[in-house]
Design a protein around this motif. Structure first.
Motif, mmCIF file in Angstrom:
data_model
loop_
_atom_site.group_PDB
_atom_site.id
_atom_site.type_symbol
_atom_site.label_atom_id
_atom_site.label_comp_id
_atom_site.label_asym_id
_atom_site.label_seq_id
_atom_site.Cartn_x
_atom_site.Cartn_y
_atom_site.Cartn_z
ATOM 1 N N THR A 29 -11.842 15.344 -55.451
ATOM 2 C CA THR A 29 -11.586 14.338 -56.476
ATOM 3 C C THR A 29 -10.097 14.218 -56.791
ATOM 4 O O THR A 29 -9.328 15.151 -56.595
ATOM 5 C CB THR A 29 -12.344 14.671 -57.781
ATOM 6 O OG1 THR A 29 -11.890 15.940 -58.265
ATOM 7 C CG2 THR A 29 -13.843 14.717 -57.542
ATOM 8 N N VAL A 30 -9.749 13.027 -57.277
ATOM 9 C CA VAL A 30 -8.386 12.745 -57.723
ATOM 10 C C VAL A 30 -8.510 12.125 -59.111
ATOM 11 O O VAL A 30 -9.107 11.061 -59.258
ATOM 12 C CB VAL A 30 -7.663 11.760 -56.774
ATOM 13 C CG1 VAL A 30 -6.210 11.575 -57.200
ATOM 14 C CG2 VAL A 30 -7.760 12.212 -55.334
ATOM 15 N N ASP A 31 -7.967 12.807 -60.134
ATOM 16 C CA ASP A 31 -8.092 12.261 -61.490
ATOM 17 C C ASP A 31 -7.064 11.151 -61.732
ATOM 18 O O ASP A 31 -6.167 10.920 -60.925
ATOM 19 C CB ASP A 31 -7.983 13.370 -62.543
ATOM 20 C CG ASP A 31 -6.641 14.079 -62.543
ATOM 21 O OD1 ASP A 31 -5.627 13.463 -62.157
ATOM 22 O OD2 ASP A 31 -6.602 15.266 -62.941
ATOM 23 N N ASP A 32 -7.218 10.468 -62.845
ATOM 24 C CA ASP A 32 -6.350 9.326 -63.160
ATOM 25 C C ASP A 32 -4.881 9.716 -63.230
ATOM 26 O O ASP A 32 -4.011 8.966 -62.786
ATOM 27 C CB ASP A 32 -6.767 8.685 -64.493
ATOM 28 C CG ASP A 32 -8.070 7.910 -64.387
ATOM 29 O OD1 ASP A 32 -8.492 7.620 -63.250
ATOM 30 O OD2 ASP A 32 -8.667 7.606 -65.435
ATOM 31 N N HIS A 33 -4.599 10.876 -63.808
ATOM 32 C CA HIS A 33 -3.207 11.326 -63.909
ATOM 33 C C HIS A 33 -2.575 11.432 -62.522
ATOM 34 O O HIS A 33 -1.452 10.968 -62.304
ATOM 35 C CB HIS A 33 -3.134 12.669 -64.635
ATOM 36 C CG HIS A 33 -1.790 13.318 -64.529
ATOM 37 N ND1 HIS A 33 -0.680 12.840 -65.201
ATOM 38 C CD2 HIS A 33 -1.361 14.380 -63.802
ATOM 39 C CE1 HIS A 33 0.367 13.595 -64.903
ATOM 40 N NE2 HIS A 33 -0.019 14.535 -64.059
ATOM 41 N N HIS A 34 -3.288 12.018 -61.571
ATOM 42 C CA HIS A 34 -2.737 12.200 -60.232
ATOM 43 C C HIS A 34 -2.676 10.885 -59.450
ATOM 44 O O HIS A 34 -1.790 10.700 -58.618
ATOM 45 C CB HIS A 34 -3.518 13.281 -59.476
ATOM 46 C CG HIS A 34 -3.243 14.643 -60.027
ATOM 47 N ND1 HIS A 34 -4.093 15.252 -60.922
ATOM 48 C CD2 HIS A 34 -2.203 15.486 -59.842
ATOM 49 C CE1 HIS A 34 -3.587 16.426 -61.259
ATOM 50 N NE2 HIS A 34 -2.437 16.594 -60.625
ATOM 51 N N ARG A 38 -5.703 14.571 -50.601
ATOM 52 C CA ARG A 38 -7.119 14.963 -50.534
ATOM 53 C C ARG A 38 -7.377 15.845 -49.317
ATOM 54 O O ARG A 38 -8.111 16.827 -49.387
ATOM 55 C CB ARG A 38 -8.016 13.724 -50.482
ATOM 56 C CG ARG A 38 -8.063 12.994 -51.817
ATOM 57 C CD ARG A 38 -8.928 11.772 -51.780
ATOM 58 N NE ARG A 38 -10.317 12.191 -51.716
ATOM 59 C CZ ARG A 38 -11.276 11.470 -51.135
ATOM 60 N NH1 ARG A 38 -11.000 10.319 -50.573
ATOM 61 N NH2 ARG A 38 -12.512 11.915 -51.130
ATOM 62 N N CYS A 64 -10.281 19.508 -56.043
ATOM 63 C CA CYS A 64 -9.550 18.395 -56.641
ATOM 64 C C CYS A 64 -8.076 18.481 -56.242
ATOM 65 O O CYS A 64 -7.562 19.556 -55.921
ATOM 66 C CB CYS A 64 -9.709 18.365 -58.159
ATOM 67 S SG CYS A 64 -9.114 19.833 -58.977
ATOM 68 N N ASP A 118 -4.137 18.563 -56.743
ATOM 69 C CA ASP A 118 -3.199 19.021 -57.766
ATOM 70 C C ASP A 118 -1.788 18.535 -57.427
ATOM 71 O O ASP A 118 -1.579 17.856 -56.414
ATOM 72 C CB ASP A 118 -3.258 20.543 -57.943
ATOM 73 C CG ASP A 118 -2.837 21.327 -56.709
ATOM 74 O OD1 ASP A 118 -2.053 20.802 -55.884
ATOM 75 O OD2 ASP A 118 -3.282 22.477 -56.576
ATOM 76 N N GLU A 170 3.512 9.271 -68.832
ATOM 77 C CA GLU A 170 2.059 9.262 -68.972
ATOM 78 C C GLU A 170 1.605 7.842 -69.277
ATOM 79 O O GLU A 170 2.406 6.981 -69.629
ATOM 80 C CB GLU A 170 1.621 10.204 -70.098
ATOM 81 C CG GLU A 170 1.722 11.661 -69.724
ATOM 82 C CD GLU A 170 0.848 12.043 -68.543
ATOM 83 O OE1 GLU A 170 -0.299 11.574 -68.454
ATOM 84 O OE2 GLU A 170 1.314 12.811 -67.697
#
Length: 170
Positions: free
Chosen positions: A82-87, A114, A124, A126, A160
């Motif tokens: 997974t890749v969160d919104d921040h990344h 990924r 995930c 980082d 951000e």
């Protein structure tokens, strides 16, 4: 697909290959740029769609960093990384800070991150994965002169969501 003398590839053929890539053509493409002059290069329409650039100074005789089995396992795991919104925002910001235009550079950063996460057994992406993948996928896409673009953007200085004017919907 192995294309030798890619700097001489007709633009029409390059556009057809690019269309196939955009339609989901599977497999690997290697462009061999044998140009002697600085103004010779493979067509941009293809260069923009390739993830990596290896110069002729690359040491291809080195031992592979991963075994075939490790790569196969990582390929199976990569779809679940997974890749969160921040990344996602961070990958886009890094690409823009380095002078890369369009969305493809950030997408290549994310795909490579990924893959790196899967190779390291992570679930995930980082910041280290993003740094490594940016170093692999962005240098040949930079549109600014090296002294204008930052060599390595400071990730800590990435705004951000909502910190910049008009960025509420990033």
């Amino acid at each position: 697909l192995w294309l030798t003398r890619a700097e001489r590839l007709p633009v029409r053929l390059a556009a057809q290959i690019a269309r196939e890539l955009d339609a989901g053509m599977s497999g690997a493409i290697v462009l061999c740029d044998e140009s002697a002059e600085a103004d010779e290069a493979p067509p941009t329409v293809l260069r923009d769609r390739l993830a990596f650039f290896l110069c002729d100074k690359a040491d291809c005789s080195a031992e592979p960093a991963f075994s075939e089995e490790e790569i196969r396992n990582a390929l199976q795991r990569s779809a679940s990384v997974t890749v969160d919104d921040h990344h996602l925002r961070l990958a886009t910001w890094i690409s823009a800070e380095l002078g890369c235009r369009g969305s493809r550079p950030a997408l290549f950063v994310i795909r490579a991150a990924r893959a790196l996460a899967a190779l390291s057994g992570g679930v995930c992406v980082d910041e280290d994965h993003l740094r490594q993948s940016a170093a692999l996928t962005l240098p040949h896409r930079m549109r600014m002169a090296p002294e204008t673009a930052q060599e390595q953007p400071e990730i800590e200085s990435c705004p951000e969501q909502g910190e910049r004017e008009g960025s509420e919907h990033l």
